[in-house]
Design a protein around this motif. Structure first.
Motif, PDB file in Angstrom:
ATOM      1  N   PRO A   2     -31.404  27.563  27.032  1.00 24.02           N
ATOM      2  CA  PRO A   2     -30.813  27.832  28.355  1.00 24.02           C
ATOM      3  C   PRO A   2     -31.340  29.122  28.962  1.00 24.02           C
ATOM      4  O   PRO A   2     -31.635  30.095  28.257  1.00 24.02           O
ATOM      5  N   LYS A   3     -31.452  29.129  30.290  1.00 24.09           N
ATOM      6  CA  LYS A   3     -31.784  30.349  31.008  1.00 24.09           C
ATOM      7  C   LYS A   3     -30.599  31.307  30.936  1.00 24.09           C
ATOM      8  O   LYS A   3     -29.445  30.897  30.950  1.00 24.09           O
ATOM      9  N   ARG A   4     -30.923  32.591  30.885  1.00 24.56           N
ATOM     10  CA  ARG A   4     -29.905  33.629  30.767  1.00 24.56           C
ATOM     11  C   ARG A   4     -29.722  34.293  32.128  1.00 24.56           C
ATOM     12  O   ARG A   4     -30.687  34.814  32.712  1.00 24.56           O
ATOM     13  N   LEU A   5     -28.486  34.274  32.639  1.00 25.58           N
ATOM     14  CA  LEU A   5     -28.179  34.801  33.961  1.00 25.58           C
ATOM     15  C   LEU A   5     -27.160  35.920  33.839  1.00 25.58           C
ATOM     16  O   LEU A   5     -26.099  35.739  33.224  1.00 25.58           O
ATOM     17  N   VAL A   6     -27.459  37.081  34.415  1.00 29.30           N
ATOM     18  CA  VAL A   6     -26.509  38.182  34.540  1.00 29.30           C
ATOM     19  C   VAL A   6     -26.043  38.238  35.991  1.00 29.30           C
ATOM     20  O   VAL A   6     -26.868  38.158  36.919  1.00 29.30           O
ATOM     21  N   VAL A   7     -24.744  38.352  36.194  1.00 26.20           N
ATOM     22  CA  VAL A   7     -24.169  38.399  37.543  1.00 26.20           C
ATOM     23  C   VAL A   7     -23.579  39.784  37.780  1.00 26.20           C
ATOM     24  O   VAL A   7     -22.811  40.286  36.952  1.00 26.20           O
ATOM     25  N   LEU A   8     -23.941  40.395  38.907  1.00 22.07           N
ATOM     26  CA  LEU A   8     -23.412  41.702  39.301  1.00 22.07           C
ATOM     27  C   LEU A   8     -22.347  41.509  40.379  1.00 22.07           C
ATOM     28  O   LEU A   8     -22.558  40.766  41.345  1.00 22.07           O
ATOM     29  N   ILE A  19     -20.486  30.054  40.869  1.00 26.95           N
ATOM     30  CA  ILE A  19     -21.621  29.975  39.944  1.00 26.95           C
ATOM     31  C   ILE A  19     -21.184  29.403  38.598  1.00 26.95           C
ATOM     32  O   ILE A  19     -21.846  28.517  38.037  1.00 26.95           O
ATOM     33  N   LEU A  20     -20.062  29.890  38.075  1.00 29.71           N
ATOM     34  CA  LEU A  20     -19.574  29.395  36.795  1.00 29.71           C
ATOM     35  C   LEU A  20     -19.257  27.905  36.867  1.00 29.71           C
ATOM     36  O   LEU A  20     -19.582  27.140  35.949  1.00 29.71           O
ATOM     37  N   SER A  21     -18.627  27.486  37.955  1.00 31.78           N
ATOM     38  CA  SER A  21     -18.290  26.070  38.111  1.00 31.78           C
ATOM     39  C   SER A  21     -19.547  25.216  38.195  1.00 31.78           C
ATOM     40  O   SER A  21     -19.601  24.112  37.627  1.00 31.78           O
ATOM     41  N   ALA A  22     -20.572  25.737  38.874  1.00 27.88           N
ATOM     42  CA  ALA A  22     -21.824  24.989  39.005  1.00 27.88           C
ATOM     43  C   ALA A  22     -22.567  24.909  37.676  1.00 27.88           C
ATOM     44  O   ALA A  22     -23.218  23.903  37.381  1.00 27.88           O
ATOM     45  N   GLY A  26     -23.181  21.284  35.686  1.00 23.84           N
ATOM     46  CA  GLY A  26     -24.579  20.912  35.566  1.00 23.84           C
ATOM     47  C   GLY A  26     -25.362  21.032  36.850  1.00 23.84           C
ATOM     48  O   GLY A  26     -26.568  20.772  36.878  1.00 23.84           O
ATOM     49  N   GLN A  27     -24.700  21.427  37.960  1.00 22.60           N
ATOM     50  CA  GLN A  27     -25.445  21.644  39.199  1.00 22.60           C
ATOM     51  C   GLN A  27     -26.483  22.734  39.004  1.00 22.60           C
ATOM     52  O   GLN A  27     -27.606  22.633  39.501  1.00 22.60           O
ATOM     53  N   ILE A  28     -26.101  23.797  38.299  1.00 20.67           N
ATOM     54  CA  ILE A  28     -27.073  24.790  37.842  1.00 20.67           C
ATOM     55  C   ILE A  28     -27.438  24.382  36.421  1.00 20.67           C
ATOM     56  O   ILE A  28     -26.626  24.524  35.504  1.00 20.67           O
ATOM     57  N   TYR A 180     -25.131  29.207  47.431  1.00 24.26           N
ATOM     58  CA  TYR A 180     -25.573  30.100  46.357  1.00 24.26           C
ATOM     59  C   TYR A 180     -25.849  29.339  45.062  1.00 24.26           C
ATOM     60  O   TYR A 180     -26.916  29.513  44.453  1.00 24.26           O
ATOM     61  N   PRO A 181     -24.933  28.465  44.606  1.00 26.03           N
ATOM     62  CA  PRO A 181     -25.277  27.686  43.414  1.00 26.03           C
ATOM     63  C   PRO A 181     -26.542  26.852  43.589  1.00 26.03           C
ATOM     64  O   PRO A 181     -27.332  26.699  42.650  1.00 26.03           O
ATOM     65  N   GLN A 182     -26.760  26.311  44.795  1.00 28.15           N
ATOM     66  CA  GLN A 182     -27.958  25.519  45.030  1.00 28.15           C
ATOM     67  C   GLN A 182     -29.220  26.365  44.856  1.00 28.15           C
ATOM     68  O   GLN A 182     -30.182  25.950  44.202  1.00 28.15           O
ATOM     69  N   ALA A 183     -29.220  27.553  45.444  1.00 30.49           N
ATOM     70  CA  ALA A 183     -30.393  28.427  45.331  1.00 30.49           C
ATOM     71  C   ALA A 183     -30.641  28.840  43.886  1.00 30.49           C
ATOM     72  O   ALA A 183     -31.786  28.887  43.418  1.00 30.49           O
ATOM     73  N   ILE A 184     -29.563  29.157  43.164  1.00 28.48           N
ATOM     74  CA  ILE A 184     -29.727  29.553  41.758  1.00 28.48           C
ATOM     75  C   ILE A 184     -30.243  28.381  40.935  1.00 28.48           C
ATOM     76  O   ILE A 184     -31.074  28.556  40.034  1.00 28.48           O
TER      77      ILE A 184
END
Length: 219
Positions: A2-8, A19-22, A26-28, A180-184
């Motif tokens: 899995p890709k590792r994502l840090v959120v600020l 983001i968490l819901s996406a 599986g949307q992200i 935002y979830p779409q772009a990520i």
């Protein structure tokens, strides 16, 4: 892997929740939020992340004498989690050029206006004062210039005659949670890149104008 994502974050965390819901749905795809980091100890987003079992860190900007020393401490915390990408989700600190360059092409931000209109703060009040008919949100790559990085996607909402700052902000926030979830998702899947200051999708330049999502259209 899995890709590792840090959120600020700095505030309540509604975009973090999107983001968490996406990620969960599986949307992200194939992505794990490995840390949530804030500059504000009281940020509600930290409690949201902790409740989800995500490691949280706080780098309180008030403890630093200048922007560069704060950014150095923040960078150390981020790099401790070895992220593939960084997402700013309501992170209310202006970052130094050196910080932005360190994560160039890997860090994105959501801004509550149709950039380049209304950069900076109080965007909804600015939109109402200017009398615009359309307002919205923009996802962009973070660069050294404030709110001026290459645009990835925008979502537009109408400005209604009866709108005040709160009602307009709520409509824009709902659009933020869509785009935002779409772009990520595009970013972590490798479809989206920043090359020579331009956005490319699937290796092709996105063109002078980036994708725009309008109310009622598909993502």
């Amino acid at each position: 892997m899995p890709k590792r994502l840090v959120v600020l974050v700095s505030g309540r965390g509604s975009n973090l929740q999107a983001i968490l819901s996406a990620c969960e749905s599986g949307q992200i795809p194939a992505t794990e939020v490995v840390a949530v980091i804030s500059n504000c100890p009281q940020a509600a987003a930290l409690a949201l992340a902790a409740a989800a079992g995500i490691p949280v860190r706080c780098v309180d900007h008030r403890r630093f004498g200048d922007r560069s020393s704060f950014d150095a401490a923040l960078r150390a915390q981020i790099d401790d989690f070895a992220p593939d990408h960084i997402a700013l989700a309501g992170f209310m600190r202006r970052l130094t050029p050196e910080f932005a360059q360190h994560y160039e092409g890997r860090m994105v931000n959501i801004h509550p206006s149709l950039l380049p209109a209304f950069p900076g703060l109080h965007t909804h009040a600015q939109a109402l004062a200017e009398g615009v008919k359309l307002h919205g949100a923009t996802v962009h790559f973070v660069t050294a210039d404030l709110d001026a990085g290459p645009i990835i996607v925008q979502g537009a909402v109408p400005v209604l005659a009866q709108d005040d700052v709160d009602s307009l902000a709520a409509r824009v926030l709902a659009m933020e949670h869509r785009i935002y979830p779409q772009a990520i998702a595009w970013l972590v899947s490798g479809r989206l890149r920043m090359e020579q200051g331009k956005v490319t999708i699937d290796g092709e330049k996105a063109g002078e104008f980036s994708p725009c999502i309008w109310p009622g259209t598909e993502d």
